[in-house]
Design a protein around this motif. Structure first.
Motif: not given
Length: 161
Positions: A89-98
């Motif tokens: 899984y590639i960490y997505n900043r937008n999916e994790c409260a910015g």
């Protein structure tokens, strides 16, 4: 003590009962006074509108940042991708409260496989590195060391005991 007299018998109430009744009456009176004060209306003239406290939204979201402040904040964090070594899984900043990955607390888990934060690694090009907290290397080293020490102790115990 209270004396209650009827035609059939005379009852004398113990002092504890009288004290309890007076306590409950006082408590009920205080509750009634508190309820009536809670619903009183204060005149608007007493409120000072000019010196307003910050609203709840300002405290949560804060003031809007300039482009220079945003660029300065972005420079503090890794601009590449963080990859979960267990599931990819590639960490997505937008999916994790910015939040940037570095801002995530120790309790952060991979949204896809629930792997711990230490299982993430920096991705540079096609290579995936390791995080600064060491990954699993210390666990593996001490585990193999413990197995070797147990085997050595077993061999020594068989020969000497």
């Amino acid at each position: 003590s209270t004396i209650i007299t009827t035609t059939a018998f005379t009852y004398i109430a113990p002092p504890e009962t009288v004290i309890m009744k007076s306590f409950l009456a006082t408590l009920l009176l205080l509750l009634l006074v508190a309820c009536t004060q809670a619903f009183t209306v204060q005149p608007l003239a007493t409120r000072n509108v000019a010196t307003r406290a910050p609203t709840a939204l300002n405290m949560v979201f804060g003031n809007k940042k300039s482009k220079a402040q945003k660029a300065e904040e972005d420079a503090k964090f890794w601009q590449g991708e963080w990859v979960c070594k267990d599931c990819g899984y590639i960490y997505n900043r937008n999916e994790c409260a910015g939040m940037f990955f570095e801002e995530q607390g120790a309790g952060f888990r991979c949204p896809q496989c629930s792997g711990p934060r230490r299982r993430y690694a920096k991705k540079v090009g096609d290579r995936v590195g390791t995080t600064l907290d060491g990954g699993d290397a210390p666990i593996l080293i001490f585990s193999f060391g413990g197995v070797i020490a147990t085997i050595a102790f077993g061999i020594w115990a068989v020969d000497n005991l």
